[in-house]
Motif scaffolding. Sequence first.
Motif, short mmCIF file in Angstrom:
data_model
loop_
_atom_site.label_atom_id
_atom_site.label_comp_id
_atom_site.label_asym_id
_atom_site.label_seq_id
_atom_site.Cartn_x
_atom_site.Cartn_y
_atom_site.Cartn_z
N SER A 1 2.49 -13.46 -45.28
CA SER A 1 2.16 -11.89 -46.08
C SER A 1 1.14 -12.80 -47.12
O SER A 1 0.86 -12.15 -48.12
N LYS A 2 0.84 -14.17 -47.27
CA LYS A 2 -0.17 -15.24 -47.32
C LYS A 2 -1.57 -14.45 -47.75
O LYS A 2 -2.39 -13.88 -46.26
N ARG B 1 6.60 -9.22 -37.98
CA ARG B 1 5.59 -10.38 -39.56
C ARG B 1 5.32 -11.57 -39.47
O ARG B 1 4.90 -12.03 -39.44
N GLY C 1 -3.50 -15.29 -44.55
CA GLY C 1 -2.55 -15.10 -43.86
C GLY C 1 -2.19 -16.77 -42.97
O GLY C 1 -1.67 -16.92 -42.40
N ASP D 1 -7.61 -13.94 -39.67
CA ASP D 1 -6.78 -13.20 -40.80
C ASP D 1 -5.60 -13.48 -40.11
O ASP D 1 -5.31 -12.00 -39.39
N GLY E 1 -0.75 -9.74 -51.03
CA GLY E 1 0.22 -10.86 -50.92
C GLY E 1 0.98 -11.68 -51.71
O GLY E 1 0.84 -10.74 -53.07
N SER F 1 -2.82 -12.07 -41.25
CA SER F 1 -1.76 -11.40 -42.02
C SER F 1 -2.38 -10.11 -42.34
O SER F 1 -1.32 -8.77 -42.84
#
Length: 881
Positions: free
Chosen positions: A439-440, A433, A443, A35, A162, A37
């Motif tokens: 930022s799904k 970032r 991620g 992950d 997200g 994100s």
Amino acid sequence: MKNYGLNELREMYLQFFESKGHLRAKSFPLVPQNDNSLLLINAGMAPLKPYFTGQEEPPKRRMATCQKCIRTGDIENVGKTARHGTFFEMLGNFSFGDYFKEEAITYAWEFVTKVLEIPEERLLVTVYEEDEEAAQIWHQQIGLPKEKIFYMGKEDNFWEAGIDGPCGPCSEIYYDRGEEFGCGEPSCTVGCECDRFMEFWNLVFTQFERHEDGTYTPLAQRNIDTGMGLERLAALMQGVSSIFDVDTVKAIRDHVCQLANVTYGADVKKDISIRVITDHIRSVTFMAADGVLPSNEGRGYVMRRLLRRAVRHAKLLGIQGLFLRELVKTVVENSKHEYTELEDKFEYIIKLLTVEEKNFNETIDRGLNLLKGYMKEMKNRGETVLEGKACFTLSDTYGFPIDLTREILEEQGLKADEEGFKVEMDIQRQKAREARGGSKYMGADETIFNQMDAAMKTLFVGYDQLETKGQLAILANDEKLLDVASCGENIYVVIPETPFYAESGGQVGDNGVITTATGKAIVAHTTKVIGGKFAHHAKVIEGSLEKGQMATFTVENTSRMDTSRNHSATHLLQKALREVVGGHIEQAGSNVTKERLRFDFTHFEALNPEQLAQVEALVNEKILEGLTVTIKQMSIDEARQLGATALFGEKYGQTVRVVNMGDYSIELCGGTHIQNTAAIGTFKIISETGVAAGVRRIEAVTGRGAIAYYQEIESNLQEIAQVVKAKKSEVVKKVESLVSEHRALEKENEKLKAEITGAKASSILEQVESIGNLQVLLSRQDNLDMNALRNMGDALKDKLEKGVVILASAVDGKVNLVAMASKSAVEQGIHCGNIISQAVRVVNGGGGGRPNMAQAGGKDASKIAEALEVAKQVIASQITQ
């Protein structure tokens, strides 16, 4: 209300939900798995995302956890208030397509009022303004009066994370602390900014899917995700107003006060520092236990920033010397029952944090000196504001928070450009970032594996068999699921049961062959993909493969055995390192292939030759002892009692696989191994290097790889023996003799060169000319390297009383330039560095130096005469000035 300790409350919660049919799961590591994100786990539901999306089947449809979390969004406020913190524990109960709002609300109310016995008259709730269903459950089934149910907007009571993923309305439970905590305004009620109404449990009803275009659709599987901060609950139950007054946190706070010899509550400024240290030591201790290393990027940067902040505030409190190790003991003592990794990794945590603390103590002094330099320059220029870029450098490189820089500047009547600092900080955050990939929700974009049946998992049966038969359940390429795969196609094959080991734990996946009645495919490697599936990365080389066909799956035995040898040797290596180097050694990564093993471990300096020799000898000793390798399944508690070593960042279930090599090396491991250490053959370390701050790497070979390594050395030795015309047994003596002869000849050569240079110097002196009252010598002497040119320049300068010497030499088409000046010439304004820097431009080069000596190199030998003429003009101008 009854006064329960924090550890008691955690146990009460988990036991309660266990009694309601929930699987009680241990906290996941702080480092997110699959992950990108998130840098660090920041909520109880974060590690469970695949279960919410349906990408993976949960171990049970009902789960309950106490998840360790870190949030750094308000890091600058930590210490300034009594409620901000970076580390916390989140209690959560979850339903993945099982129960929904009615049960979630009923369970919450029962736990709060019956188990904790919180008075009902003190409780209030909020619901999303459009969620009439939840409001009716609270009113009609729980019996809560309507005036105690508050409707709130999307900002307060609708949860989503997200740009995509599951989301839904939420309902929060509040505790009324009493009028004495209120603001006194007639409008004071739930949602007021004052301290009267305390939200402590959030029930999230994930019933929608948010899409990237901002639309929502109902989820096929409705879920429950609740979150309750354990420290906040403990503060409520213990009747204290701050998390820093909660029993386990207060123990750390009191220890800080003892070290600083101060009293909490007596001084506002000192209280800030006490709270910062108390909170941050919890964070860095837990981060270290989960394998996070201090660095200048990502989660390592978060850790370094927290640790440095704690050290700086310790200095403000007057704490002398290294102090973190003492506080770590208190953190571990108060949390080790639930988080056994703290005790298991205790020696390592102490070592890591102490090394970083020592380094920062040196860095902070350099930072202070840099800031003093900035302030001196500002005063000289008549400036009063330190630019934002300098403020950011102090923060990013030297760990100075902007408030420390501001404070020091204000003492001198100066200011910091805080807006400029924020610009630099935003640039860094944007880079971070981008490094995380957006930022799904999970991620990462979906792959073909997301389209496969989530209920299907692959069972690995290859520990004791290298060939099985079964159906081709799923065939796919990167774009779509397939019914038929033709010759030449690269495909993924997924089956319910396989003898192929999938890459994990540092061990590469197996290769081999898949055969059917109609075709054949070569498996290049095997990997784990989402949902517990194994993907065989294959290429059809004969005929075709069809979905549903019976097939034979055959692992390539030689590669498997060579890989297993290297994997077993890695276990012996880790144990030997701990014995020879120290108990703080922990695995920081590994890569095991059929050719070699690579082992990364936590250590803070290079191993010396003696240590490497000891480690290698110890591993070979255990190979020669022929230790029996036994592998057993047992409970995690039994494994810990045996002293089994666990890996950083791994989430172990209640049953684990323990690899025991004659009671010498005992590790939790899912990889493949040989049955006796003697099968490893031999072990040879090839290299030891540093790969990151605090991480070293050893590469080694065993078995066939070691034999090939020794054969190569033997071949090289034979070649050397032939070149130096000696027997292999006498090569060392012969080479030593040749080296000695070579050194003697070099000395003789240098002596002759010096004599020739001296002789040349005498004849070159005839070229001296006068400029003003200086003797100036400009001469071209080809085929002299820079060293010889400098020696000649020294000899010539010594013969001139008031002189400047400029020499140029063409060597293989390139240009060497040297300028030298006597002391009296420098006193008259001569600066060799400036002369050379202008002359070398003519020959397309660069260089410079001091007033009395300079050198440079150029690329265009055809313009040497022009360069010497420029040097002459610069000398003349310097004398005139």
